[in-house]
Design an enzyme around this catalytic site. Structure first.
Site, PDB file in Angstrom:
ATOM      1  N   SER A  22       0.750  -1.150   0.028  1.00  0.00           N
ATOM      2  CA  SER A  22       0.095  -0.160   0.008  1.00  0.00           C
ATOM      3  C   SER A  22       0.975   1.229   0.016  1.00  0.00           C
ATOM      4  O   SER A  22       0.515   2.155  -0.758  1.00  0.00           O
ATOM      5  CB  SER A  22      -0.900   0.161   1.223  1.00  0.00           C
ATOM      6  OG  SER A  22      -1.821  -1.095   1.296  1.00  0.00           O
ATOM      7  N   ARG A 122     -14.224  -6.646 -10.627  1.00  0.00           N
ATOM      8  CA  ARG A 122     -14.439  -5.923  -9.321  1.00  0.00           C
ATOM      9  C   ARG A 122     -15.295  -4.760  -9.295  1.00  0.00           C
ATOM     10  O   ARG A 122     -15.081  -3.812 -10.251  1.00  0.00           O
ATOM     11  CB  ARG A 122     -13.073  -5.914  -8.788  1.00  0.00           C
ATOM     12  CG  ARG A 122     -12.319  -7.333  -8.660  1.00  0.00           C
ATOM     13  CD  ARG A 122     -10.983  -6.765  -8.091  1.00  0.00           C
ATOM     14  NE  ARG A 122     -11.022  -6.297  -6.611  1.00  0.00           N
ATOM     15  CZ  ARG A 122      -9.708  -6.115  -6.033  1.00  0.00           C
ATOM     16  NH1 ARG A 122      -8.692  -6.253  -6.639  1.00  0.00           N
ATOM     17  NH2 ARG A 122      -9.891  -5.879  -4.713  1.00  0.00           N
ATOM     18  N   GLN A 169      -8.942   2.401  -0.432  1.00  0.00           N
ATOM     19  CA  GLN A 169      -8.749   2.829  -1.934  1.00  0.00           C
ATOM     20  C   GLN A 169      -9.638   3.824  -2.339  1.00  0.00           C
ATOM     21  O   GLN A 169      -9.491   4.959  -2.934  1.00  0.00           O
ATOM     22  CB  GLN A 169      -9.000   1.215  -2.720  1.00  0.00           C
ATOM     23  CG  GLN A 169      -7.900   0.462  -2.481  1.00  0.00           C
ATOM     24  CD  GLN A 169      -8.130  -0.894  -3.209  1.00  0.00           C
ATOM     25  OE1 GLN A 169      -9.188  -0.923  -3.783  1.00  0.00           O
ATOM     26  NE2 GLN A 169      -7.281  -1.822  -2.977  1.00  0.00           N
ATOM     27  N   ASP A 315      -7.228  -7.998   4.760  1.00  0.00           N
ATOM     28  CA  ASP A 315      -6.208  -8.613   3.795  1.00  0.00           C
ATOM     29  C   ASP A 315      -5.915  -9.908   4.491  1.00  0.00           C
ATOM     30  O   ASP A 315      -5.268 -10.530   3.874  1.00  0.00           O
ATOM     31  CB  ASP A 315      -4.915  -7.971   3.211  1.00  0.00           C
ATOM     32  CG  ASP A 315      -5.491  -6.649   2.219  1.00  0.00           C
ATOM     33  OD1 ASP A 315      -6.652  -7.066   1.534  1.00  0.00           O
ATOM     34  OD2 ASP A 315      -4.857  -5.816   2.028  1.00  0.00           O
TER      35      ASP A 315
HETATM   36  C1  S3P Z   1      -5.568  -1.282  -0.093  1.00  0.00           C
HETATM   37  C2  S3P Z   1      -6.857  -1.269   0.632  1.00  0.00           C
HETATM   38  C3  S3P Z   1      -7.472  -2.433   0.962  1.00  0.00           C
HETATM   39  C4  S3P Z   1      -6.790  -3.652   0.561  1.00  0.00           C
HETATM   40  C5  S3P Z   1      -6.161  -3.745  -0.569  1.00  0.00           C
HETATM   41  C6  S3P Z   1      -5.048  -2.496  -0.456  1.00  0.00           C
HETATM   42  C7  S3P Z   1      -4.950  -0.072  -0.304  1.00  0.00           C
HETATM   43  O1  S3P Z   1      -8.900  -2.303   0.042  1.00  0.00           O
HETATM   44  O2  S3P Z   1      -7.807  -4.799   0.657  1.00  0.00           O
HETATM   45  O3  S3P Z   1      -5.236  -5.053  -0.520  1.00  0.00           O
HETATM   46  O4  S3P Z   1      -3.758   0.027  -0.526  1.00  0.00           O
HETATM   47  O5  S3P Z   1      -5.480   1.076  -0.061  1.00  0.00           O
HETATM   48  P1  S3P Z   1     -10.026  -1.590   0.685  1.00  0.00           P
HETATM   49  O6  S3P Z   1      -9.780  -0.462   1.469  1.00  0.00           O
HETATM   50  O7  S3P Z   1     -10.649  -0.983  -0.660  1.00  0.00           O
HETATM   51  O8  S3P Z   1     -10.900  -2.607   1.163  1.00  0.00           O
END
Ligand code: S3P
Length: 432
Positions: A22, A122, A169, A315
């Site tokens: 991330s 998705r 995200q 995750d």
């Molecule tokens: C992530 C946010 C998570 C996570 C993904 C990475 C990120 O998703 O599951 O592997 O880097 O912002 P969501 O926040 O959309 O659930």
């Protein structure tokens, strides 16, 4: 490619895991939006992060790879990106597609983003809706729900928005669009999701305010390039952590792991279940906390989890299900329907594969229940092309009788290149 794992007598030693996925994505995107140069160390050179790097290069950003884990990004400023001459291919990376859409919505050119089969299934409405409220001209397949996404960049206006589902995200997409918009943008979350974007924005000098679950960012606030040092990825470390807790007689240390509180759901739950895990050498680098994690074999008892903790373990739920098979009593996971929208439907996938290995696991619409402890037996398992599924099943193989074969294991490179070698440095006998 098949990964073969044998039952182990234990894991021992000290290892480092690759950089946080991330934070690596964010270092690229925010480094590109900054003024001046950003030097990144500890970058994760995995397939997902390289998708972000390639998309940014196609958008006119100069990124020099000094070595596999060090980069130099020449920032173009908030609106200095250039129109790409082809479709931006994010491959398997939902993070790239969702966050980059926010950046592209506020430029002054046309972009199309697409990805692989999994990515195109998705949900994307979650970013399209708030971006449209900001004035974005953005279209997608499936009545505005699925990639490919087409964006005609234009001036945006700040909004106040409460996200229907906690998602880092989505939050990051709106924050970066907010940075390009006129006025202030405020986002409220029902439960706090990972906050790496907020931390890095602050570190690079943005005018951003965080109060509990609400974040406000001032449009037009400039970012200044800096040196960004990325710690190891807790999500990658979690596979080794659970392996050492439950496989044979083990004691391991994982060095320099990110321990951001918005990612520590698994650790806190395992401690409640009786895990012998300790953190040492805690420090904060570039706004992100990190530590050394020491793990010893443990006996776990079942728990019930749900509600606000779910985004903090999202995750790690596949590897948590694996841990639950060895806990005494029932472990119940609820409020985790989001798992169905990851790289694969992770609720369905983990239930079907652990059942094959002999686990007593029940599937629910928003989670699962495991009645443990279960004696697992090795078998041929599918990763469903999902990196976290492949690694979770590999860990189950470390305490299952006989040999476990994980099919399509090359997807592990999406987040943890070198997984096989690191695992084999801790337990040579188990990795064939
Ligand atoms: C992530 C946010 C998570 C996570 C993904 C990475 C990120 O998703 O599951 O592997 O880097 O912002 P969501 O926040 O959309 O659930």
């Amino acid at each position: 490619m098949k990964l073969k794992i044998n039952k182990t007598s234990g894991l021992n030693g000290s290892v480092k895991v690759p950089g946080d996925k991330s934070i690596s994505h964010r270092s690229l995107m925010l480094g590109a939006m900054a003024e001046g140069k950003t030097r990144v160390t500890g970058f994760l050179p995995s397939a997902d992060c390289l998708s972000t790097l390639n998309c940014l290069s196609s958008l006119g950003v100069e990124i020099k790879r000094l070595n596999p884990i060090e980069l130099m990004i020449k920032g173009v400023g908030l609106k200095g990106f250039k129109e790409a001459c082809d479709v931006l291919n994010v491959e398997n990376s939902g993070t790239t597609m969702r966050i980059l859409s926010g950046v592209l919505a506020g430029q002054n050119f046309f972009s199309v983003l697409s990805g692989d089969d999994s990515l195109r299934k998705r949900p994307m409405k979650r970013i399209i809706e708030p971006l449209r409220l900001m004035g974005a001209d953005i279209w997608a397949r499936g009545k505005g729900t699925r990639a490919p996404i087409a964006i005609m960049g234009r001036p945006l206006k700040g909004i106040s928005y409460e996200t229907p589902i906690p998602s880092a995200q989505v939050k990051s997409c709106i924050l970066l669009a907010g940075l390009l918009a006129d006025g202030k943008t405020c986002i409220k979350e029902k439960a706090k999701s990972r906050d790496h974007t907020e931390r890095m924005l602050k570190f690079l000098g943005a005018d951003i305010e965080v109060k509990n679950n609400e974040i406000c960012i001032q449009g037009g606030s400039k970012l200044k390039g800096a040196e960004v040092r990325i710690p190891g990825d807790f999500s990658s470390a979690s596979f080794l952590l659970v392996a050492a807790l439950l496989a044979g007689d083990s004691e391991i240390t994982i060095e320099n792991v990110g321990v951001n509180p918005t990612r520590m759901g698994l650790l806190n739950i395992l401690l409640d279940m009786g895990a012998r895990v300790k953190l040492f050498n805690e420090k904060v680098l570039c706004g992100e906390p990190s530590a050394e994690i020491c793990v010893k074999s443990s006996i776990l008892k079942g728990v019930t989890i749900g509600g606000d903790i779910i985004p903090k373990i999202v995750d790690e739920l596949p590897i948590f299900a694996v841990a639950a098979t060895q806990a005494e009593g029932t472990t119940l996971v609820k409020d985790a329907k989001e798992l169905r929208f990851k790289e694969t439907d992770r609720i369905k996938a983990i239930c079907s594969e652990l059942k094959k290995m002999g686990a007593d696991i029940e599937e629910f619409e928003d989670g699962f229940a495991v009645h443990g402890p279960n004696k697992l037996k090795g078998c041929v398992c599918s990763s469903f092309g999902d990196h976290r599924m492949a690694m979770a099943l590999a860990v189950a193989g470390l305490f299952a009788e006989g040999t476990t074969i994980i099919e399509d294991s090359e997807c592990i490179d999406i987040s943890f290149p070198g997984f096989r070698d690191i695992l084999s440095s801790l337990t040579k006998e188990a990795v064939v």
